[in-house]
Write an enzyme that holds these catalytic residues in place. Structure first.
Site, PDB file in Angstrom:
ATOM      1  N   HIS A 219      35.560  31.558  36.041  1.00 14.01           N
ATOM      2  CA  HIS A 219      35.478  32.980  36.396  1.00 14.01           C
ATOM      3  C   HIS A 219      35.080  33.897  35.242  1.00 14.01           C
ATOM      4  CE1 HIS A 219      39.477  33.195  34.524  1.00 14.01           C
ATOM      5  NE2 HIS A 219      39.229  34.478  34.357  1.00 14.01           N
TER       6      HIS A 219
HETATM    7  C1  UD1 Z   1      39.678  39.957  34.870  1.00 13.28           C
HETATM    8  C2  UD1 Z   1      39.894  40.049  33.356  1.00 13.28           C
HETATM    9  C3  UD1 Z   1      39.850  38.659  32.760  1.00 13.28           C
HETATM   10  C4  UD1 Z   1      40.826  37.726  33.441  1.00 13.28           C
HETATM   11  C5  UD1 Z   1      40.609  37.756  34.949  1.00 13.28           C
HETATM   12  C6  UD1 Z   1      41.699  36.969  35.637  1.00 13.28           C
HETATM   13  C7  UD1 Z   1      38.999  42.082  32.308  1.00 13.28           C
HETATM   14  C8  UD1 Z   1      37.922  42.632  31.458  1.00 13.28           C
HETATM   15  N1  UD1 Z   1      38.821  40.823  32.738  1.00 13.28           N
HETATM   16  O1  UD1 Z   1      38.394  39.430  35.090  1.00 13.28           O
HETATM   17  O2  UD1 Z   1      40.205  38.734  31.385  1.00 13.28           O
HETATM   18  O3  UD1 Z   1      40.629  36.428  32.962  1.00 13.28           O
HETATM   19  O4  UD1 Z   1      40.682  39.107  35.419  1.00 13.28           O
HETATM   20  O5  UD1 Z   1      41.335  36.547  36.910  1.00 13.28           O
HETATM   21  O6  UD1 Z   1      39.951  42.765  32.574  1.00 13.28           O
HETATM   22  N2  UD1 Z   1      37.045  41.039  42.792  1.00 13.28           N
HETATM   23  C9  UD1 Z   1      37.313  40.953  44.127  1.00 13.28           C
HETATM   24  N3  UD1 Z   1      38.621  41.047  44.522  1.00 13.28           N
HETATM   25  C10 UD1 Z   1      39.649  41.242  43.666  1.00 13.28           C
HETATM   26  C11 UD1 Z   1      39.352  41.344  42.300  1.00 13.28           C
HETATM   27  C12 UD1 Z   1      38.047  41.237  41.864  1.00 13.28           C
HETATM   28  O7  UD1 Z   1      36.411  40.787  44.947  1.00 13.28           O
HETATM   29  O8  UD1 Z   1      40.815  41.313  44.110  1.00 13.28           O
HETATM   30  C13 UD1 Z   1      35.644  40.889  42.336  1.00 13.28           C
HETATM   31  C14 UD1 Z   1      34.883  42.222  42.263  1.00 13.28           C
HETATM   32  O9  UD1 Z   1      33.562  41.982  42.638  1.00 13.28           O
HETATM   33  C15 UD1 Z   1      34.921  42.552  40.790  1.00 13.28           C
HETATM   34  C16 UD1 Z   1      34.887  41.180  40.145  1.00 13.28           C
HETATM   35  O10 UD1 Z   1      35.627  40.328  41.021  1.00 13.28           O
HETATM   36  O11 UD1 Z   1      33.871  43.374  40.385  1.00 13.28           O
HETATM   37  C17 UD1 Z   1      35.490  41.125  38.769  1.00 13.28           C
HETATM   38  O12 UD1 Z   1      36.820  41.653  38.775  1.00 13.28           O
HETATM   39  P1  UD1 Z   1      37.450  42.299  37.443  1.00 13.28           P
HETATM   40  O13 UD1 Z   1      38.879  42.594  37.671  1.00 13.28           O
HETATM   41  O14 UD1 Z   1      36.585  43.417  36.968  1.00 13.28           O
HETATM   42  O15 UD1 Z   1      37.298  41.167  36.381  1.00 13.28           O
HETATM   43  P2  UD1 Z   1      37.655  39.617  36.461  1.00 13.28           P
HETATM   44  O16 UD1 Z   1      36.397  38.851  36.341  1.00 13.28           O
HETATM   45  O17 UD1 Z   1      38.547  39.347  37.610  1.00 13.28           O
HETATM   46  N1  UDP Z   2      45.793  30.802  39.385  1.00  9.87           N
HETATM   47  C1  UDP Z   2      46.173  30.964  40.695  1.00  9.87           C
HETATM   48  N2  UDP Z   2      45.248  30.676  41.678  1.00  9.87           N
HETATM   49  C2  UDP Z   2      43.995  30.233  41.386  1.00  9.87           C
HETATM   50  C3  UDP Z   2      43.625  30.081  40.030  1.00  9.87           C
HETATM   51  C4  UDP Z   2      44.535  30.389  39.041  1.00  9.87           C
HETATM   52  O1  UDP Z   2      47.318  31.337  40.975  1.00  9.87           O
HETATM   53  O2  UDP Z   2      43.230  29.984  42.328  1.00  9.87           O
HETATM   54  C5  UDP Z   2      46.778  31.116  38.330  1.00  9.87           C
HETATM   55  C6  UDP Z   2      46.973  30.038  37.302  1.00  9.87           C
HETATM   56  O3  UDP Z   2      47.984  29.122  37.729  1.00  9.87           O
HETATM   57  C7  UDP Z   2      47.381  30.827  36.064  1.00  9.87           C
HETATM   58  C8  UDP Z   2      46.642  32.143  36.232  1.00  9.87           C
HETATM   59  O4  UDP Z   2      46.285  32.226  37.612  1.00  9.87           O
HETATM   60  O5  UDP Z   2      48.776  31.080  36.059  1.00  9.87           O
HETATM   61  C9  UDP Z   2      45.408  32.184  35.397  1.00  9.87           C
HETATM   62  O6  UDP Z   2      44.653  33.301  35.760  1.00  9.87           O
HETATM   63  P1  UDP Z   2      43.070  33.365  35.699  1.00  9.87           P
HETATM   64  O7  UDP Z   2      42.497  32.016  35.600  1.00  9.87           O
HETATM   65  O8  UDP Z   2      42.620  34.235  36.818  1.00  9.87           O
HETATM   66  O9  UDP Z   2      42.811  34.220  34.365  1.00  9.87           O
HETATM   67  P2  UDP Z   2      42.971  33.970  32.797  1.00  9.87           P
HETATM   68  O10 UDP Z   2      44.202  33.203  32.539  1.00  9.87           O
HETATM   69  O11 UDP Z   2      41.728  33.278  32.340  1.00  9.87           O
HETATM   70  O12 UDP Z   2      42.995  35.343  32.225  1.00  9.87           O
END
Ligand code: UD1
Ligand code: UDP
Length: 368
Positions: A219
């Site tokens: 992701h």
């Molecule tokens: C964010 C964090 C990242 C973390 C990740 C965990 C920042 C800069 N990044 O990245 O460090 O590892 O969360 O998962 O804060 N979207 C949906 N539904 C949701 C949420 C997001 O559709 O509930 C989609 C949207 O298109 C959005 C994209 O995902 O634009 C990215 O979401 P965003 O929260 O901006 O960043 P992540 O890639 O999730």
């Molecule tokens: N996780 C979850 N469902 C998923 C993938 C990850 O609950 O489908 C959990 C995972 O067990 C861990 C956390 O989400 O506790 C990690 O988050 P993510 O990979 O979104 O972000 P990051 O840790 O890279 O910021």
């Protein structure tokens, strides 16, 4: 009474917050004479049920007292909306879900390195409210990552820096956090709250539903927003899937990028984002884990599964140093070579992420 505002927004922060909320509940039961009041603010950065709502019930986290509902947007738009809302809450201009406004904060509790972390640090520090940063001191030394920018700024604005590993403490020392001329700021090596959670919840994880498989998650912005990297990672996963099932719970960001770039996923077992307990089960029973997630690479280590890290660097260098993981970036050949290497390697997982009581230690440090 200690009055804290915990700020969460993205999936991993909701999960991390469970450990602290458990510690608060245990403290309040044991010490009714010195209670801790924890208000929870959800920025709304993640909002789909399977990226947010599911975790509250499953992990027993109190429902948020505030939800700013900021949703998605560019980094600037999203962070700005969060700062504005958090400032209103801290100034007592936005009511909680009971209709009450609060101003008597003893501190804000922040997790990790997302835009929600950055917004909380900026809003609180400008109001002179202490900032407690959990997961301080981690560095990838890659300033192209939005997370690296967020964590560096947050650490600079923090009052107590809760470092999960000795490496994180050493990074802060290198950056002068122990230098008396910069004014005293506490750096505490407390262990990792995610390890607390894995120990607490892994026995509740459901049975294996997939047989013999490897688990993959992808992701990170540097992989999803670069068509070449994304294509190369999915080419490697498809190749592995010719011999072993690849189960991949799909982050919504990656779903959009795969569609936009027309990338073939037909050989993979794609599932919606999993709940936390389902994810622990997926990690626990996998032959091996391939991931660019910070949390998933650590949970693989906690659950003693070898891991291929789909990034060019990691903040969790202990995984690599102990031979339990290989950094393969997004290079298809490197990923396949790492897969062959780890399938045949005997791997050890020494306890380098604390003792499973990080959250209690953090609470006892910040309680006034
Ligand atoms: C964010 C964090 C990242 C973390 C990740 C965990 C920042 C800069 N990044 O990245 O460090 O590892 O969360 O998962 O804060 N979207 C949906 N539904 C949701 C949420 C997001 O559709 O509930 C989609 C949207 O298109 C959005 C994209 O995902 O634009 C990215 O979401 P965003 O929260 O901006 O960043 P992540 O890639 O999730
Ligand atoms: N996780 C979850 N469902 C998923 C993938 C990850 O609950 O489908 C959990 C995972 O067990 C861990 C956390 O989400 O506790 C990690 O988050 P993510 O990979 O979104 O972000 P990051 O840790 O890279 O910021």
């Amino acid at each position: 009474m200690t009055n804290l505002l915990t700020i969460i927004g993205a999936r991993p922060q909701i999960i991390k917050a469970a450990a602290f909320s458990r510690a608060v509940a245990a403290h309040n039961a044991a010490r009714p004479d010195a209670p801790v009041r924890e208000h929870i603010l959800h920025t709304g950065q993640h909002y789909d049920e399977n990226m947010s709502g599911v975790f509250f019930g499953e992990l027993g986290i109190p429902q948020p007292d505030y939800n700013l509902g900021v949703g998605s947007g560019s980094h600037g738009e999203q962070t700005a909306r969060m700062i504005e809302g958090i400032e209103q809450v801290l100034n007592g201009k936005l009511a909680d879900r009971e209709g009450k406004c609060h101003t008597d904060w003893d501190g804000v509790v922040l997790y990790g390195d997302t835009n929600s972390t950055l917004a909380g640090a900026v809003a609180a520090s400008k109001l002179h409210i202490p900032v407690f940063h959990i997961e301080a001191g981690l560095r990838s030394f890659n300033m192209n990552m939005p997370e690296e920018v967020n964590r560096i700024v947050c650490d600079q604005l923090s009052t107590i820096l809760f470092a999960p590993t000795q490496t994180a403490v050493d990074n802060l020392r290198e950056e002068g956090f122990f230098d008396e001329k910069r004014g005293f700021r506490a750096v505490v090596n407390c262990g990792d709250v995610m390890y607390d959670n894995t120990l607490y919840f892994s026995g509740m994880a459901p049975e294996n539903k997939y047989g013999d498989y490897v688990l993959a998650t992808v992701h990170r912005q540097e992989n999803t927003d670069d068509a070449e990297r994304l294509g190369s990672i999915f080419a490697a996963l498809s190749k592995i899937a010719e011999s072993t099932k690849v189960v991949l719970p799909l982050h919504p960001r990656t779903a959009k990028a795969l569609k936009a770039n027309n990338i073939d996923t037909s050989k993979l077992t794609i599932i919606p984002p999993a709940s936390y307990l389902e994810t622990l089960s997926l990690e626990k029973h996998a032959r091996l884990v391939l991931t660019d997630s910070g949390g998933v690479q650590k949970e693989a280590f906690f659950l003693e599964r070898p891991c291929i890290i789909l990034r060019d660097e990691t903040e969790w260098v202990e995984i690599i140093q102990n031979g339990a993981g290989i950094l393969a970036g997004a290079d298809c050949d490197k990923i396949l070579a790492a897969y062959d290497a780890l399938c045949g390697r005997k791997v050890v997982f020494p306890p380098v992420f604390g003792d499973g009581h990080a959250a209690e230690y953090i609470l006892s440090t910040i309680r006034v």
